[in-house]
Design a protein around this motif. Structure first.
Motif, PDB file in Angstrom:
ATOM      1  N   ARG A 152       0.782  -1.081  -0.063  1.00 28.45           N
ATOM      2  CA  ARG A 152       0.074  -0.012  -0.062  1.00 28.45           C
ATOM      3  C   ARG A 152       0.882   1.186  -0.078  1.00 28.45           C
ATOM      4  O   ARG A 152       0.626   2.384  -0.849  1.00 28.45           O
ATOM      5  CB  ARG A 152      -0.956  -0.121   1.432  1.00 28.45           C
ATOM      6  CG  ARG A 152      -2.075  -0.921   1.063  1.00 28.45           C
ATOM      7  CD  ARG A 152      -3.300  -0.297   2.091  1.00 28.45           C
ATOM      8  NE  ARG A 152      -2.738  -0.406   3.343  1.00 28.45           N
ATOM      9  CZ  ARG A 152      -2.719  -1.106   4.332  1.00 28.45           C
ATOM     10  NH1 ARG A 152      -3.303  -2.570   4.289  1.00 28.45           N
ATOM     11  NH2 ARG A 152      -2.298  -0.892   5.462  1.00 28.45           N
ATOM     12  N   GLU A 153       1.842   1.057   0.931  1.00 28.08           N
ATOM     13  CA  GLU A 153       2.642   2.467   0.958  1.00 28.08           C
ATOM     14  C   GLU A 153       3.352   2.805  -0.409  1.00 28.08           C
ATOM     15  O   GLU A 153       3.628   3.810  -0.600  1.00 28.08           O
ATOM     16  CB  GLU A 153       4.021   2.294   2.087  1.00 28.08           C
ATOM     17  CG  GLU A 153       3.236   2.070   3.190  1.00 28.08           C
ATOM     18  CD  GLU A 153       4.245   1.952   4.382  1.00 28.08           C
ATOM     19  OE1 GLU A 153       5.257   1.468   3.962  1.00 28.08           O
ATOM     20  OE2 GLU A 153       4.134   2.061   5.647  1.00 28.08           O
ATOM     21  N   PHE A 154       3.862   1.603  -1.277  1.00 26.74           N
ATOM     22  CA  PHE A 154       4.409   1.857  -2.531  1.00 26.74           C
ATOM     23  C   PHE A 154       3.426   2.365  -3.514  1.00 26.74           C
ATOM     24  O   PHE A 154       3.908   3.386  -4.474  1.00 26.74           O
ATOM     25  CB  PHE A 154       5.330   0.755  -3.087  1.00 26.74           C
ATOM     26  CG  PHE A 154       6.724   0.593  -2.227  1.00 26.74           C
ATOM     27  CD1 PHE A 154       7.729   0.778  -2.963  1.00 26.74           C
ATOM     28  CD2 PHE A 154       6.812   0.324  -1.139  1.00 26.74           C
ATOM     29  CE1 PHE A 154       8.899   0.728  -2.735  1.00 26.74           C
ATOM     30  CE2 PHE A 154       8.129   0.009  -0.486  1.00 26.74           C
ATOM     31  CZ  PHE A 154       9.282   0.446  -1.340  1.00 26.74           C
ATOM     32  N   VAL A 155       2.120   1.657  -3.420  1.00 26.50           N
ATOM     33  CA  VAL A 155       1.189   2.246  -4.435  1.00 26.50           C
ATOM     34  C   VAL A 155       0.938   3.771  -4.070  1.00 26.50           C
ATOM     35  O   VAL A 155       0.811   4.645  -4.954  1.00 26.50           O
ATOM     36  CB  VAL A 155       0.028   1.502  -4.180  1.00 26.50           C
ATOM     37  CG1 VAL A 155      -1.246   1.769  -5.078  1.00 26.50           C
ATOM     38  CG2 VAL A 155       0.370  -0.195  -4.850  1.00 26.50           C
ATOM     39  N   VAL A 156       0.721   4.235  -2.913  1.00 26.16           N
ATOM     40  CA  VAL A 156       0.407   5.357  -2.562  1.00 26.16           C
ATOM     41  C   VAL A 156       1.567   6.593  -3.110  1.00 26.16           C
ATOM     42  O   VAL A 156       1.327   7.451  -3.543  1.00 26.16           O
ATOM     43  CB  VAL A 156       0.186   5.465  -1.036  1.00 26.16           C
ATOM     44  CG1 VAL A 156       0.003   7.188  -0.439  1.00 26.16           C
ATOM     45  CG2 VAL A 156      -1.216   5.002  -0.851  1.00 26.16           C
ATOM     46  N   ALA A 157       2.756   6.074  -2.743  1.00 26.84           N
ATOM     47  CA  ALA A 157       3.561   6.899  -3.392  1.00 26.84           C
ATOM     48  C   ALA A 157       4.230   6.989  -4.963  1.00 26.84           C
ATOM     49  O   ALA A 157       4.950   7.555  -5.435  1.00 26.84           O
ATOM     50  CB  ALA A 157       5.288   6.268  -2.673  1.00 26.84           C
ATOM     51  N   GLY A 158       3.241   6.202  -5.675  1.00 24.11           N
ATOM     52  CA  GLY A 158       3.402   5.929  -7.073  1.00 24.11           C
ATOM     53  C   GLY A 158       4.337   5.467  -7.570  1.00 24.11           C
ATOM     54  O   GLY A 158       4.843   5.554  -8.578  1.00 24.11           O
ATOM     55  N   TRP A 179      -6.350  -3.319   0.472  1.00 23.11           N
ATOM     56  CA  TRP A 179      -7.047  -2.321  -0.296  1.00 23.11           C
ATOM     57  C   TRP A 179      -7.356  -1.084   0.468  1.00 23.11           C
ATOM     58  O   TRP A 179      -7.670   0.118  -0.183  1.00 23.11           O
ATOM     59  CB  TRP A 179      -8.284  -2.645  -1.146  1.00 23.11           C
ATOM     60  CG  TRP A 179      -7.900  -3.737  -2.145  1.00 23.11           C
ATOM     61  CD1 TRP A 179      -8.640  -5.118  -1.955  1.00 23.11           C
ATOM     62  CD2 TRP A 179      -7.250  -4.106  -3.184  1.00 23.11           C
ATOM     63  NE1 TRP A 179      -8.258  -5.762  -3.075  1.00 23.11           N
ATOM     64  CE2 TRP A 179      -7.403  -5.307  -3.811  1.00 23.11           C
ATOM     65  CE3 TRP A 179      -6.271  -2.911  -3.995  1.00 23.11           C
ATOM     66  CZ2 TRP A 179      -6.751  -5.694  -4.960  1.00 23.11           C
ATOM     67  CZ3 TRP A 179      -5.578  -3.466  -4.659  1.00 23.11           C
ATOM     68  CH2 TRP A 179      -5.648  -4.598  -5.371  1.00 23.11           C
ATOM     69  N   ASP A 180      -7.356  -1.158   1.808  1.00 24.85           N
ATOM     70  CA  ASP A 180      -7.736   0.107   2.510  1.00 24.85           C
ATOM     71  C   ASP A 180      -6.744   1.275   2.047  1.00 24.85           C
ATOM     72  O   ASP A 180      -5.428   1.365   1.884  1.00 24.85           O
ATOM     73  CB  ASP A 180      -7.351  -0.114   4.037  1.00 24.85           C
ATOM     74  CG  ASP A 180      -8.239  -1.353   4.558  1.00 24.85           C
ATOM     75  OD1 ASP A 180      -9.182  -1.616   3.729  1.00 24.85           O
ATOM     76  OD2 ASP A 180      -8.310  -1.758   5.789  1.00 24.85           O
ATOM     77  N   GLY A 181      -7.656   2.477   1.891  1.00 24.58           N
ATOM     78  CA  GLY A 181      -6.926   3.703   1.390  1.00 24.58           C
ATOM     79  C   GLY A 181      -6.576   3.783   0.097  1.00 24.58           C
ATOM     80  O   GLY A 181      -6.077   4.760  -0.433  1.00 24.58           O
ATOM     81  N   LEU A 182      -6.962   2.793  -0.963  1.00 23.50           N
ATOM     82  CA  LEU A 182      -6.494   2.775  -2.377  1.00 23.50           C
ATOM     83  C   LEU A 182      -7.497   2.751  -3.176  1.00 23.50           C
ATOM     84  O   LEU A 182      -7.627   2.554  -4.247  1.00 23.50           O
ATOM     85  CB  LEU A 182      -5.576   1.439  -2.698  1.00 23.50           C
ATOM     86  CG  LEU A 182      -4.546   1.175  -1.964  1.00 23.50           C
ATOM     87  CD1 LEU A 182      -3.925  -0.072  -2.547  1.00 23.50           C
ATOM     88  CD2 LEU A 182      -3.412   2.418  -2.024  1.00 23.50           C
ATOM     89  N   GLU A 183      -8.788   3.747  -2.783  1.00 21.75           N
ATOM     90  CA  GLU A 183      -9.821   3.842  -3.750  1.00 21.75           C
ATOM     91  C   GLU A 183      -9.399   4.656  -4.895  1.00 21.75           C
ATOM     92  O   GLU A 183      -8.615   5.526  -4.805  1.00 21.75           O
ATOM     93  CB  GLU A 183     -10.797   4.730  -2.819  1.00 21.75           C
ATOM     94  CG  GLU A 183     -11.658   4.329  -1.656  1.00 21.75           C
ATOM     95  CD  GLU A 183     -10.789   4.321  -0.289  1.00 21.75           C
ATOM     96  OE1 GLU A 183     -11.188   3.962   0.844  1.00 21.75           O
ATOM     97  OE2 GLU A 183      -9.319   4.863  -0.334  1.00 21.75           O
ATOM     98  N   GLY A 184     -10.021   4.134  -5.999  1.00 21.54           N
ATOM     99  CA  GLY A 184      -9.759   4.766  -7.342  1.00 21.54           C
ATOM    100  C   GLY A 184      -8.362   4.400  -7.937  1.00 21.54           C
ATOM    101  O   GLY A 184      -7.975   4.750  -8.729  1.00 21.54           O
TER     102      GLY A 184
END
Length: 210
Positions: A152-158, A179-184
């Motif tokens: 999740r942290e790597f996805v959020v960081a793009g 998936w928590d916090g990865l809406e959209g």
């Protein structure tokens, strides 16, 4: 430039990548081996196993990989940092065969294992860890091994170029969700799903433009 990939990361129908109650003897908590039984039934894992779509995805685990980054929760159970002899849950010859960078606040000297795996311990941000892993991997890809929180942290960081998630038809009810916090997230990726006769669904996310 090398890609950042998540490969063969299994989650339950309700999105959990590990169960509750992780311990030295229960690496995935109350989930046990249920998230990964599809993998163990393939020819790549067992010579008498399936050669279908599951096996094709398992074969991609090592293809083109030059280094792995994993979270502290994948390397070991809660409290592993207090055991100076802990070397991971995979025995003397772990299945990575590359440099592995473990993200942890409890760093320690590197551990060289059989088969080409060396564990390095970093207290670093996702971007900093990726820079270090790329230096080790050269022009080969970087695999993000999990767990769910680290991915999740790597996805959020793009920072994730390709993600392969295996949806296993079980309900865990508790643990650590992906998936928590990865809406959209689907807006940034091309999403494809492939069903298998084993009952799992392989979902791939490929970054737009990649």
């Amino acid at each position: 430039m090398s890609r950042v990939r998540v490969q063969n990361f299994s989650i339950s129908l309700d999105g959990f990548g590990t169960g509750e109650g992780q311990s030295r003897d229960a690496h995935f908590g109350h989930a046990g081996d249920r998230l990964h039984e599809w993998m163990f039934a393939t020819r790549s894992w067992d010579q008498g196993g399936s050669s279908g779509v599951d096996d094709l995805f398992v074969q991609q685990f090592e293809s083109g990989i030059g280094a792995e980054i994993m979270g502290a929760g994948k390397f070991g159970h809660p409290g592993w940092h207090e055991d100076p002899d802990w070397k991971g849950a995979w025995g003397p010859n772990p299945p990575f065969h590359t440099p592995v960078f473990v993200l942890t606040h409890h760093t320690r000297p590197s551990i060289e294992m059989e088969g080409g795996t060396t564990f390095h311990f970093l207290d670093a941000s996702p971007a900093e860890a990726l820079k270090t892993a790329r230096e080790a991997a050269g022009d080969r890809d970087i695999r993000l091994g999990g767990g769910a929180t680290m991915i999740r942290e790597f996805v959020v960081a793009g920072l994730v170029d390709h993600m392969h998630v295996v949806v296993v038809p079980i309900l865990l009810g508790r643990g650590v969700r992906l998936w928590d916090g990865l809406e959209g997230i689907e807006k940034d990726y091309r999403v494809e799903a492939t069903s298998s006769s084993s009952g799992v669904t392989h979902v791939t996310f490929t970054r737009n433009g990649a």
